[in-house]
Scaffold this motif. Structure first.
Motif, short mmCIF file in Angstrom:
data_model
loop_
_atom_site.label_atom_id
_atom_site.label_comp_id
_atom_site.label_asym_id
_atom_site.label_seq_id
_atom_site.Cartn_x
_atom_site.Cartn_y
_atom_site.Cartn_z
N ASP A 66 5.03 -1.04 -9.81
CA ASP A 66 5.67 -2.29 -10.23
C ASP A 66 6.26 -3.03 -9.04
OD1 ASP A 66 5.01 -1.78 -12.82
OD2 ASP A 66 6.97 -0.94 -13.38
N GLU A 67 6.89 -2.29 -8.13
CA GLU A 67 7.44 -2.92 -6.93
C GLU A 67 6.34 -3.51 -6.06
OE1 GLU A 67 10.60 -0.66 -4.84
OE2 GLU A 67 10.35 0.81 -6.46
N ALA A 68 5.22 -2.80 -5.97
CA ALA A 68 4.10 -3.31 -5.18
C ALA A 68 3.55 -4.60 -5.78
CB ALA A 68 2.99 -2.26 -5.11
N LEU A 69 3.40 -4.63 -7.10
CA LEU A 69 2.89 -5.82 -7.76
C LEU A 69 3.85 -6.99 -7.58
CD1 LEU A 69 0.81 -7.19 -9.58
CD2 LEU A 69 2.05 -6.29 -11.56
N ASN A 70 5.14 -6.74 -7.72
CA ASN A 70 6.12 -7.82 -7.56
C ASN A 70 6.16 -8.33 -6.12
OD1 ASN A 70 6.96 -7.78 -10.24
ND2 ASN A 70 8.46 -6.15 -9.87
N MET A 71 5.98 -7.43 -5.18
CA MET A 71 5.98 -7.85 -3.78
C MET A 71 4.78 -8.75 -3.51
SD MET A 71 4.34 -7.14 -0.71
CE MET A 71 4.75 -7.48 1.00
N LEU A 72 3.60 -8.37 -3.99
CA LEU A 72 2.41 -9.19 -3.80
C LEU A 72 2.58 -10.54 -4.48
CD1 LEU A 72 -0.38 -6.51 -4.38
CD2 LEU A 72 0.10 -7.69 -2.23
N ALA A 73 3.15 -10.53 -5.69
CA ALA A 73 3.34 -11.78 -6.41
C ALA A 73 4.32 -12.70 -5.68
CB ALA A 73 3.85 -11.49 -7.82
N ASP B 243 4.15 -15.29 -9.26
CA ASP B 243 3.29 -15.21 -10.44
C ASP B 243 2.48 -13.90 -10.41
OD1 ASP B 243 1.66 -15.55 -12.58
OD2 ASP B 243 0.56 -17.29 -11.78
N ILE B 244 2.90 -12.93 -11.23
CA ILE B 244 2.22 -11.63 -11.21
C ILE B 244 0.85 -11.68 -11.89
CG2 ILE B 244 4.39 -10.34 -11.14
CD1 ILE B 244 4.03 -9.77 -14.11
N ASN B 245 0.56 -12.78 -12.61
CA ASN B 245 -0.74 -12.92 -13.25
C ASN B 245 -1.73 -13.71 -12.41
OD1 ASN B 245 -0.02 -11.54 -15.71
ND2 ASN B 245 1.19 -13.34 -16.26
N ASP B 246 -1.34 -14.06 -11.21
CA ASP B 246 -2.24 -14.80 -10.33
C ASP B 246 -3.49 -13.97 -10.06
OD1 ASP B 246 -2.52 -17.08 -8.17
OD2 ASP B 246 -2.99 -15.19 -7.16
N GLU B 247 -4.63 -14.67 -10.04
CA GLU B 247 -5.92 -13.99 -9.88
C GLU B 247 -5.98 -13.20 -8.58
OE1 GLU B 247 -10.71 -15.12 -9.68
OE2 GLU B 247 -9.16 -16.69 -9.70
N LEU B 248 -5.52 -13.81 -7.48
CA LEU B 248 -5.54 -13.13 -6.20
C LEU B 248 -4.67 -11.90 -6.20
CD1 LEU B 248 -6.14 -12.88 -3.16
CD2 LEU B 248 -4.29 -14.53 -2.75
N VAL B 249 -3.47 -12.02 -6.76
CA VAL B 249 -2.53 -10.90 -6.80
C VAL B 249 -3.12 -9.74 -7.60
CG1 VAL B 249 -0.30 -10.14 -7.70
CG2 VAL B 249 -0.47 -12.29 -6.45
N ARG C 4 0.82 -1.20 0.00
CA ARG C 4 0.00 0.00 0.00
C ARG C 4 0.87 1.26 0.00
NH1 ARG C 4 -1.93 -4.08 2.58
NH2 ARG C 4 -4.07 -4.73 2.24
N TRP C 5 1.95 1.20 0.77
CA TRP C 5 2.85 2.35 0.79
C TRP C 5 3.51 2.53 -0.57
CZ3 TRP C 5 8.11 3.09 0.08
CH2 TRP C 5 8.61 4.35 0.47
N LEU C 6 3.94 1.42 -1.19
CA LEU C 6 4.58 1.50 -2.50
C LEU C 6 3.63 2.10 -3.54
CD1 LEU C 6 6.41 -1.95 -2.55
CD2 LEU C 6 7.49 0.30 -2.41
N VAL C 7 2.38 1.64 -3.54
CA VAL C 7 1.40 2.20 -4.47
C VAL C 7 1.18 3.68 -4.20
CG1 VAL C 7 -1.02 2.14 -5.17
CG2 VAL C 7 0.25 0.00 -4.92
N SER C 8 1.12 4.05 -2.92
CA SER C 8 0.88 5.46 -2.57
C SER C 8 2.02 6.36 -3.03
CB SER C 8 0.68 5.60 -1.06
OG SER C 8 1.90 5.40 -0.36
N LYS C 9 3.22 5.77 -3.24
CA LYS C 9 4.38 6.53 -3.70
C LYS C 9 4.59 6.39 -5.20
CE LYS C 9 5.34 7.99 0.40
NZ LYS C 9 5.10 9.41 0.74
N GLY C 10 3.66 5.74 -5.90
CA GLY C 10 3.78 5.58 -7.34
C GLY C 10 4.68 4.45 -7.77
N ARG C 11 5.14 3.64 -6.85
CA ARG C 11 6.04 2.51 -7.18
C ARG C 11 5.20 1.26 -7.37
NH1 ARG C 11 10.33 3.54 -2.36
NH2 ARG C 11 11.09 1.48 -3.00
#
Length: 337
Positions: A65-72, A79-85, A56-63
């Motif tokens: 891609d890093e947020a998506l990779n962290m969740l994945a 897997d960045i294409n995972d439905e949950l992610v 959430r902090w990464l997204v709030s700072k405009g980062r």
């Protein structure tokens, strides 16, 4: 206050180190006292370096891609294409976008804007008060005089009971943290408060019996019921004291609400630390009736004021629900946004 406490420890620890060290090693050990500070700093720096940022902090700072990779990485084995992610990522972005617009007018006064926010504010205040005034404060801070009042006068016995109690607390608190997700927060609050009330009533009665009739068995039973009391405290009041206020607050008020709750915690603890010993020394076990009263009030407060976070749907704007019919995340789940 933290600085004062640090000054006490820094004043007392070096002389203690010097006095207990073997004369042959005294100079080196005393000198190493301050030098070892850097090892703590190294450990802290390493932990900071290798642990992930909040998505959430990464997204709030405009980062993003890093947020998506962290969740994945942590939610789908990379897997960045995972439905949950993808679901979590889109919900976080939407929530942050809405909160950014709202933050332009967000402050502590936002707690008074809506009925829901006022309810959350009340819960933050009550949680901060209850975790210090459930009777745990008097037992935690003044265990030794309480044990002396029921015949446990040996320093070794008191220390052994204290060690055992802390191990017991650690185990039960961990069990409560795990159980909260399975059984729900509100049921745990209720079980915890009711169990503490019954235990504290028994502790009061047994303490009175020992004080009036000097029956050793009553004193031993007090110790046993102190463990039972803390067991009930540990399963809810310990793990939920931070988790519950954070869970019921929306993102834009989360930090502010937690700071309010912690301020009340410290204020109630400060009062406990300086008032309890005076009252305990003056009226002894009769002072326990105060906490019987507060515990009774807490049961009604929890029943009528607490917000339930059921297993199927975790709360309004702080949580979203997603239903899945297939795949590794099949079922009905809630995720915080």
């Amino acid at each position: 206050m933290l600085g004062i406490g640090l000054g006490f420890s820094q004043t007392a620890a070096p002389p203690l180190t010097t006095e207990i060290a073997h004369p042959k090693h005294r100079g080196q050990i005393t000198a190493l006292f301050q030098a070892i500070w850097y090892w703590g700093a190294i450990l802290s720096a390493c932990i900071t370096l290798v642990t992930p940022e909040s998505p959430r902090w990464l997204v709030s700072k405009g980062r993003t891609d890093e947020a998506l990779n962290m969740l994945a990485k942590y939610h789908a084995n990379g897997d960045i294409n995972d439905e949950l992610v993808r679901f979590e990522f889109s919900e976080i972005r939407e929530a942050i976008s809405r909160e950014r617009e709202a933050s332009k007018t967000t402050g502590f006064l936002s707690f008074f804007e809506t009925r829901g926010n006022r309810h959350r504010l009340l819960i933050c205040l009550l949680v901060g008060f209850m975790i210090q005034w459930a009777g745990n404060g008097i037992v935690s801070y003044y265990l030794a005089p309480i044990l002396e009042s029921v015949g446990v006068t040996s320093a070794v016995s008191q220390a052994a009971i204290n060690v055992g109690l802390q191990v017991w607390n650690a185990l039960l608190a961990a069990a409560g943290a795990v159980a909260a997700e399975r059984y729900g927060r509100r049921p745990l609050w209720m079980i915890s408060a009711c169990g503490m009330l019954v235990s504290f009533i028994i502790v009061t009665a047994l303490s009175a019996v020992f004080a009036e009739k000097h029956i050793d068995a009553a004193g031993s039973a007090v110790v046993a019921f102190l463990f039972i009391f803390f067991g009930f405290y540990d399963i809810a009041f310990t793990p939920l004291s931070i988790a519950y206020p954070v869970e019921i607050l929306p993102f834009r008020l989360r930090s502010k609400g937690l700071s309010i709750s912690l301020t009340v915690v410290f204020g109630a603890g400060f009062f406990n630390q300086y008032v309890n010993p005076v009252a305990l020394g003056a009226i002894h076990w009769k002072f326990y009736f105060v906490y019987i009263g507060t515990l009774t009030a807490m049961i009604f407060i929890i029943y009528f004021v607490s917000l339930d976070i059921p297993a199927g749907c975790r709360h309004t704007d702080a949580w979203v629900v997603v239903s899945r019919d297939q795949g590794p995340h099949a079922g009905r789940n809630c995720y915080r946004v």
